[in-house]
Structures are given as C-alpha cells and as structure tokens.
Scaffold this motif. Structure first.
Motif, PDB file in Angstrom:
ATOM      1  N   ASN A 168     -16.975 -13.325  10.432  1.00 63.51           N
ATOM      2  CA  ASN A 168     -17.250 -14.491  11.271  1.00 63.51           C
ATOM      3  C   ASN A 168     -16.758 -14.167  12.676  1.00 63.51           C
ATOM      4  O   ASN A 168     -15.560 -14.036  12.902  1.00 63.51           O
ATOM      5  CB  ASN A 168     -16.525 -15.718  10.703  1.00 63.51           C
ATOM      6  CG  ASN A 168     -16.883 -17.001  11.445  1.00 63.51           C
ATOM      7  OD1 ASN A 168     -17.231 -16.968  12.623  1.00 63.51           O
ATOM      8  ND2 ASN A 168     -16.783 -18.133  10.767  1.00 63.51           N
ATOM      9  N   LEU A 169     -17.694 -14.024  13.614  1.00 69.79           N
ATOM     10  CA  LEU A 169     -17.350 -13.631  14.983  1.00 69.79           C
ATOM     11  C   LEU A 169     -17.098 -14.831  15.887  1.00 69.79           C
ATOM     12  O   LEU A 169     -17.072 -14.705  17.107  1.00 69.79           O
ATOM     13  CB  LEU A 169     -18.471 -12.768  15.580  1.00 69.79           C
ATOM     14  CG  LEU A 169     -18.856 -11.517  14.787  1.00 69.79           C
ATOM     15  CD1 LEU A 169     -19.927 -10.734  15.537  1.00 69.79           C
ATOM     16  CD2 LEU A 169     -17.646 -10.644  14.509  1.00 69.79           C
ATOM     17  N   SER A 170     -16.871 -15.982  15.276  1.00 68.63           N
ATOM     18  CA  SER A 170     -16.673 -17.211  16.045  1.00 68.63           C
ATOM     19  C   SER A 170     -15.485 -17.091  17.000  1.00 68.63           C
ATOM     20  O   SER A 170     -14.444 -16.531  16.658  1.00 68.63           O
ATOM     21  CB  SER A 170     -16.445 -18.394  15.100  1.00 68.63           C
ATOM     22  OG  SER A 170     -16.126 -19.561  15.833  1.00 68.63           O
ATOM     23  N   THR A 171     -15.678 -17.634  18.191  1.00 66.33           N
ATOM     24  CA  THR A 171     -14.586 -17.713  19.162  1.00 66.33           C
ATOM     25  C   THR A 171     -13.997 -19.124  19.219  1.00 66.33           C
ATOM     26  O   THR A 171     -13.162 -19.416  20.069  1.00 66.33           O
ATOM     27  CB  THR A 171     -15.096 -17.306  20.563  1.00 66.33           C
ATOM     28  OG1 THR A 171     -16.249 -18.107  20.884  1.00 66.33           O
ATOM     29  CG2 THR A 171     -15.477 -15.837  20.598  1.00 66.33           C
ATOM     30  N   ASP A 172     -14.451 -19.997  18.320  1.00 62.92           N
ATOM     31  CA  ASP A 172     -13.950 -21.371  18.289  1.00 62.92           C
ATOM     32  C   ASP A 172     -12.538 -21.410  17.712  1.00 62.92           C
ATOM     33  O   ASP A 172     -12.282 -20.860  16.632  1.00 62.92           O
ATOM     34  CB  ASP A 172     -14.863 -22.249  17.422  1.00 62.92           C
ATOM     35  CG  ASP A 172     -16.240 -22.429  18.037  1.00 62.92           C
ATOM     36  OD1 ASP A 172     -16.358 -22.283  19.270  1.00 62.92           O
ATOM     37  OD2 ASP A 172     -17.197 -22.693  17.286  1.00 62.92           O
TER      38      ASP A 172
END
Length: 374
Positions: A105-109
């Motif tokens: 998961n490359l999410s930056t959140d």
C-alpha cells in the motif's frame, strides 16, 4: 526438505509456490511445503490453493501433475497470520521459512500509516517470535524501495548505511523496519537469515507460457488502468499534467524472475541481502509516454515540479486525489540504479526494454485490468 511459505495466494507468493513445487518435482526432492493461508469468504484455504494449482495460468509442469499428487508435497495451515498459534512445531522443525506475505500500500495518507505498519511489521514480528525456535532459516521478502529516496548506485547492504533512509511512504518505512528487526534478532540468536528485495513487480517474461501475466495490477499498472478507462469516457479528453523529473527512473522486474531467484537463493549461506532488480531502471518520462500511448490517452503534458499546483479540470483532480498522490513521490524521486553483479551471477536478468514494457501494459489492457482474486 521442509519449507514454510506465507503469501502463497498473492502476486509473488503464488509464483514462489510454483517454483518450490517445480523444484520438488524436477529434482525428486523429498520435500514438504507448508502453506500458511486463510479462508476468504466461502473459499477455504484449500479451495484457494487448489484454484492456483489448476487454473489457466498455472505453469504446465504443475498443472500436468494431478491435484492429489501435488498435495503429497503440500500441507496447508489454515489460519490468519494475525491469529496464528503454535500447534505444529514438531512438523515444521528444521524448515526454511519464506515470509512473502505483505500489505502493499503506497498510500501517503497519515490515517493509513498505522494499518500499513501493523499489516507488515507487527505481523512479521509476531510470526518470527512464534516460529524462530523451530526453523532452520528465516527468509524475508522485502522491497528494494525500502532504500528510500536515494541517488547514485545502490548496493545490496541496507543495514550499515550510516544514515537514516528518507522513505516516501509508510509502506517503505514498515518494510525497512521489518527487515532490520529480522536481521538484528537473527544475529542475536545465531539464526541464518536472508533479506530478498524485489523492485516493482511486472508481468511474466521467462519462457513462453502466459507471457506478461500478473494476477494483480499495481503501481504503474494502476496509472495505466486509470487512463485506460478514462480514455473511454464520452467527450473530449481533458488535459492532465504530470509532475515528473526528466531523469527519474522506476525499476521493474518480472514476477517469475523474482520467484525463480528466491528459490535459487534461499539455501545459500553466503547471501544475507539481495536486491532482485533490473540492471537498468526505466526512465519515468519514457514510461509515461508508452503507457498513455498504449491506453489511448493523448491529451497530457509533462511538467517540472510545481509548488503552486492547482487542478485545471475534473480528470486532473480525480487522478491526483486518488492514485496520483500516492504515485507522485516516485515521479520526482532521485535518479538511481542498483548494483546487480551478484544477482546476474545467480540468474541472468531478462531484457526489459520499451517493447517488453509496452507488452506488459498491452496484456493488462487486453484483460481489462481485471485482477485475479483467489
């Protein structure tokens, strides 16, 4: 030989399973593969593994064996990794443990950070603490991107850098933390270990069976998927600006090559860390142009990093507020390459040029970017 494998229903883990079974079949090794898998909805762990062993994309050498005969090599431990308990220590004693399961998961959140850490690092620590008294070696499948945002030539050793890597997201950080935990704990107790790190995984390229197949479309495929479906909308294409550095690159490696290297390496005592990467990374500008051409989205512009970036239209807003914000750090990252001298001596790295990259995207497009969920 005993091998324990996590993540066998995943993109890479399924190919590792195939390679292990092929090893057992072709070398006539008296082997047992313990697969830790869980049920999913109405599908039991057994159902899921059997689907992988008998599908249209299963390698011929595996498919030619009857399911019953394949299960002579396999024992399924039907449990969730978060709930695993030791009820089988006597069976697995002396096994190689290949931990391929992970939460990509490359999410930056920020609200995703804790979940990403738990799904990768926390579970890895729990598994290691449970299994280490019984196993022969712990093999952790990390990511080459746990090196963080670095320029220049990157070698295989990430554990004595002399500086703290600048990670682009929680996933990179969690994987880096996990592999350091494994290395430190194994050294404390004298347990052999390996950290094997693929870069971005692309479709199959070895041999002629199911070329360019991949079971789940991630990272660069997601961009292609977004603009493939956007290009089919009625009306004129709205201009989309990509913020990208001219020298930024993305390293891509075929999934079957990664699996084959892992199975060719896990017994070696002389390798503790290895990046499983292409010797030449793909220029991001060229990659974007090839993707957009293949999916039929022609109205786009490449710009340098902009501090005052405001959306000009609906499509641009949709892109940057979904996958774009997670992919964007890789479009402006420092240019680097990997030292592949050791890797190439294990198994020759396949050629991944513009034609092969286009064929990966074309395969995905022709299959409507539909993931295979086992």
């Amino acid at each position: 030989m005993k091998i324990i494998l996590t993540g066998a229903t995943g993109v890479l883990g399924s190919h590792i399973m195939y390679e292990i079974l092929e090893l057992f079949i072709t070398t006539k090794i008296d082997g047992k593969l313990f697969i830790i898998a869980r049920n999913k909805g109405k599908k039991s762990a057994l159902d899921r593994i059997n689907e992988l062993l008998s599908s249209s994309y299963t390698p011929k050498i595996i498919k030619d064996k009857e399911i019953v005969k394949l299960h002579e090599y396999i024992e399924i431990i039907d449990t969730d990794l978060t709930e695993i308990q030791d009820t089988f220590s006597s069976q697995i004693k002396g096994a190689y443990f290949i931990h391929s399961a992970g939460f990509v998961n490359l999410s930056t959140d920020e609200e995703q950070r804790e979940k990403i850490f738990d799904e990768n690092t926390k579970i890895t620590k729990s598994i290691f603490n449970l299994f280490h008294p019984f196993i022969k070696k712990f093999i952790y499948i990390g990511t080459a991107f746990s090196s963080g945002n670095r320029n220049g030539l990157i070698d295989n050793n990430f554990h004595s850098l002399g500086f703290k890597p600048e990670h682009r997201n929680a996933y990179e950080n969690a994987k880096f933390h996990s592999e350091n935990f494994i290395a430190q704990e194994c050294k404390k107790i004298g347990l052999p270990f390996q950290i094997l790190r693929p870069s971005v995984i692309g479709g199959k390229m070895l041999g002629n069976e199911n070329q360019y197949f991949i079971s789940k479309y991630m990272v660069f495929y997601l961009l292609a998927k977004f603009f493939h479906f956007t290009s089919q909308r009625k009306g004129d294409q709205e201009n989309v600006r990509f913020i990208v550095n001219e020298d930024t690159v993305l390293n891509i490696i075929p999934v079957d090559y990664v699996a084959k290297v892992i199975v060719n390496t896990f017994e070696r005592e002389d390798i503790e860390q290895l990046n499983i990467v292409h010797h030449k990374s793909f220029n991001m500008v060229n990659g974007l142009q090839l993707i957009m051409k293949e999916v039929g989205y022609t109205n786009f512009t490449l710009i340098q990093n902009s501090l005052d970036f405001k959306y000009k239209n609906t499509i641009e807003k949709l892109y940057y507020e979904s996958i774009g914000k997670h992919l964007n750090p890789y479009f402006t990252t420092a240019a680097n390459e990997y030292d592949t001298t050791l890797l190439n001596s294990i198994l020759e790295i396949p050629k991944l040029d513009q034609e092969a990259f286009t064929n990966m995207i074309r395969y995905a497009r022709l299959n409507n970017f539909k993931d295979i969920n086992v």
